[in-house]
Design a protein around this motif. Structure first.
Motif, PDB file in Angstrom:
ATOM      1  N   TYR A 179       0.798  -1.218   0.000  1.00 29.17           N
ATOM      2  CA  TYR A 179       0.000   0.000   0.000  1.00 29.17           C
ATOM      3  C   TYR A 179       0.836   1.276   0.000  1.00 29.17           C
ATOM      4  O   TYR A 179       0.364   2.327  -0.393  1.00 29.17           O
ATOM      5  CB  TYR A 179      -0.922   0.023   1.231  1.00 29.17           C
ATOM      6  CG  TYR A 179      -1.875  -1.133   1.266  1.00 29.17           C
ATOM      7  CD1 TYR A 179      -2.961  -1.187   0.413  1.00 29.17           C
ATOM      8  CD2 TYR A 179      -1.697  -2.186   2.162  1.00 29.17           C
ATOM      9  CE1 TYR A 179      -3.843  -2.249   0.434  1.00 29.17           C
ATOM     10  CE2 TYR A 179      -2.574  -3.250   2.196  1.00 29.17           C
ATOM     11  CZ  TYR A 179      -3.642  -3.281   1.338  1.00 29.17           C
ATOM     12  OH  TYR A 179      -4.509  -4.332   1.370  1.00 29.17           O
ATOM     13  N   ASN A 186     -11.127   0.116   6.322  1.00 32.26           N
ATOM     14  CA  ASN A 186     -11.997  -0.800   5.596  1.00 32.26           C
ATOM     15  C   ASN A 186     -12.335  -1.997   6.487  1.00 32.26           C
ATOM     16  O   ASN A 186     -12.298  -3.143   6.048  1.00 32.26           O
ATOM     17  CB  ASN A 186     -11.275  -1.236   4.307  1.00 32.26           C
ATOM     18  CG  ASN A 186     -12.211  -1.880   3.323  1.00 32.26           C
ATOM     19  OD1 ASN A 186     -13.427  -1.818   3.457  1.00 32.26           O
ATOM     20  ND2 ASN A 186     -11.635  -2.532   2.328  1.00 32.26           N
ATOM     21  N   CYS A 237     -10.880  -9.238  -1.750  1.00 33.30           N
ATOM     22  CA  CYS A 237      -9.527  -8.697  -1.566  1.00 33.30           C
ATOM     23  C   CYS A 237      -9.067  -8.004  -2.842  1.00 33.30           C
ATOM     24  O   CYS A 237      -9.149  -8.579  -3.934  1.00 33.30           O
ATOM     25  CB  CYS A 237      -8.545  -9.806  -1.202  1.00 33.30           C
ATOM     26  SG  CYS A 237      -6.835  -9.217  -1.066  1.00 33.30           S
ATOM     27  N   GLN A 238      -8.550  -6.798  -2.702  1.00 35.50           N
ATOM     28  CA  GLN A 238      -8.105  -6.029  -3.866  1.00 35.50           C
ATOM     29  C   GLN A 238      -6.879  -6.641  -4.539  1.00 35.50           C
ATOM     30  O   GLN A 238      -6.595  -6.338  -5.687  1.00 35.50           O
ATOM     31  CB  GLN A 238      -7.827  -4.585  -3.472  1.00 35.50           C
ATOM     32  CG  GLN A 238      -6.577  -4.409  -2.624  1.00 35.50           C
ATOM     33  CD  GLN A 238      -6.354  -2.976  -2.206  1.00 35.50           C
ATOM     34  OE1 GLN A 238      -7.015  -2.485  -1.306  1.00 35.50           O
ATOM     35  NE2 GLN A 238      -5.445  -2.311  -2.871  1.00 35.50           N
ATOM     36  N   TRP A 239      -6.146  -7.517  -3.857  1.00 37.46           N
ATOM     37  CA  TRP A 239      -4.938  -8.124  -4.406  1.00 37.46           C
ATOM     38  C   TRP A 239      -5.232  -9.406  -5.175  1.00 37.46           C
ATOM     39  O   TRP A 239      -4.376  -9.912  -5.907  1.00 37.46           O
ATOM     40  CB  TRP A 239      -3.931  -8.406  -3.284  1.00 37.46           C
ATOM     41  CG  TRP A 239      -3.478  -7.157  -2.616  1.00 37.46           C
ATOM     42  CD1 TRP A 239      -3.982  -6.610  -1.460  1.00 37.46           C
ATOM     43  CD2 TRP A 239      -2.461  -6.263  -3.065  1.00 37.46           C
ATOM     44  NE1 TRP A 239      -3.332  -5.442  -1.171  1.00 37.46           N
ATOM     45  CE2 TRP A 239      -2.390  -5.203  -2.138  1.00 37.46           C
ATOM     46  CE3 TRP A 239      -1.601  -6.263  -4.162  1.00 37.46           C
ATOM     47  CZ2 TRP A 239      -1.500  -4.153  -2.277  1.00 37.46           C
ATOM     48  CZ3 TRP A 239      -0.702  -5.211  -4.298  1.00 37.46           C
ATOM     49  CH2 TRP A 239      -0.657  -4.173  -3.362  1.00 37.46           C
ATOM     50  N   ASP A 281      -6.960 -10.240  -7.821  1.00 38.99           N
ATOM     51  CA  ASP A 281      -6.873 -10.224  -9.291  1.00 38.99           C
ATOM     52  C   ASP A 281      -5.449 -10.230  -9.830  1.00 38.99           C
ATOM     53  O   ASP A 281      -5.245 -10.549 -10.995  1.00 38.99           O
ATOM     54  CB  ASP A 281      -7.620  -9.013  -9.855  1.00 38.99           C
ATOM     55  CG  ASP A 281      -9.131  -9.145  -9.690  1.00 38.99           C
ATOM     56  OD1 ASP A 281      -9.610 -10.270  -9.481  1.00 38.99           O
ATOM     57  OD2 ASP A 281      -9.823  -8.107  -9.769  1.00 38.99           O
ATOM     58  N   TYR A 282      -4.468  -9.901  -9.002  1.00 38.80           N
ATOM     59  CA  TYR A 282      -3.078  -9.903  -9.463  1.00 38.80           C
ATOM     60  C   TYR A 282      -2.525 -11.321  -9.630  1.00 38.80           C
ATOM     61  O   TYR A 282      -1.535 -11.523 -10.326  1.00 38.80           O
ATOM     62  CB  TYR A 282      -2.177  -9.121  -8.497  1.00 38.80           C
ATOM     63  CG  TYR A 282      -2.463  -7.637  -8.495  1.00 38.80           C
ATOM     64  CD1 TYR A 282      -1.968  -6.810  -9.494  1.00 38.80           C
ATOM     65  CD2 TYR A 282      -3.241  -7.071  -7.499  1.00 38.80           C
ATOM     66  CE1 TYR A 282      -2.231  -5.456  -9.497  1.00 38.80           C
ATOM     67  CE2 TYR A 282      -3.518  -5.716  -7.491  1.00 38.80           C
ATOM     68  CZ  TYR A 282      -3.011  -4.904  -8.492  1.00 38.80           C
ATOM     69  OH  TYR A 282      -3.290  -3.559  -8.496  1.00 38.80           O
TER      70      TYR A 282
END
Length: 143
Positions: free
Chosen positions: A25, A74, A122-124, A126-127
């Motif tokens: 982040y 969040n 989780c925003q991670w 897709d990586y």
């Protein structure tokens, strides 16, 4: 076992640590995560590192720009991730285990492809970093 104090982890940070590949982040967050994951957990004898479960911000969260005291900006999404990960890994509140024990639980309970459910939101995700790390763990002959 190491003489270093036990790391404090939220439940979802077990899989985050498995998948960590040097991104984060902020610069301070990434440096802290690198210190924990690469310099402790992935170091020789890293599997002996003690980790104590917490329900609040932990050693990984310390420099996170989203940290707000003992919680996260969040928090509802993080709490959902923590519940999902605790259930998947059969973690009990305030449990202490080694990183090696955590890896064994991950391998036994989180098959490749399961992260889309366990880590939903989780925003991670897709990586693909965590999925690749999970596959590598499963491809090893030992835990």
């Amino acid at each position: 076992m190491s003489n270093a104090p036990a790391l404090r982890f939220r439940p979802h940070h077990f899989l985050c640590s498995l998948g960590f590949q040097g991104k984060g982040y902020s610069d301070a967050f990434t440096a802290n995560m690198r210190n924990i994951v690469e310099d402790r957990l992935r170091a020789p004898k890293g599997r002996d590192t003690l980790i104590k479960l917490t329900g609040y911000t932990d050693d990984i969260c310390a420099p996170c720009p989203k940290r707000q005291g003992r919680l996260c900006t969040n928090q509802s999404a993080i709490a959902t991730l923590d519940r999902s990960h605790a259930a998947a890994l059969h973690l009990k509140p305030y449990e202490t285990l080694t990183w090696g024990e955590a890896l064994t639980r991950i391998k036994a309970n989180v098959p490749p492809g399961a992260l889309s459910t366990v880590c939903a939101g989780c925003q991670w995700l897709d990586y693909g970093l965590c999925e690749a790390a999970l596959k590598r763990l499963h491809d090893k002959d030992e835990g």
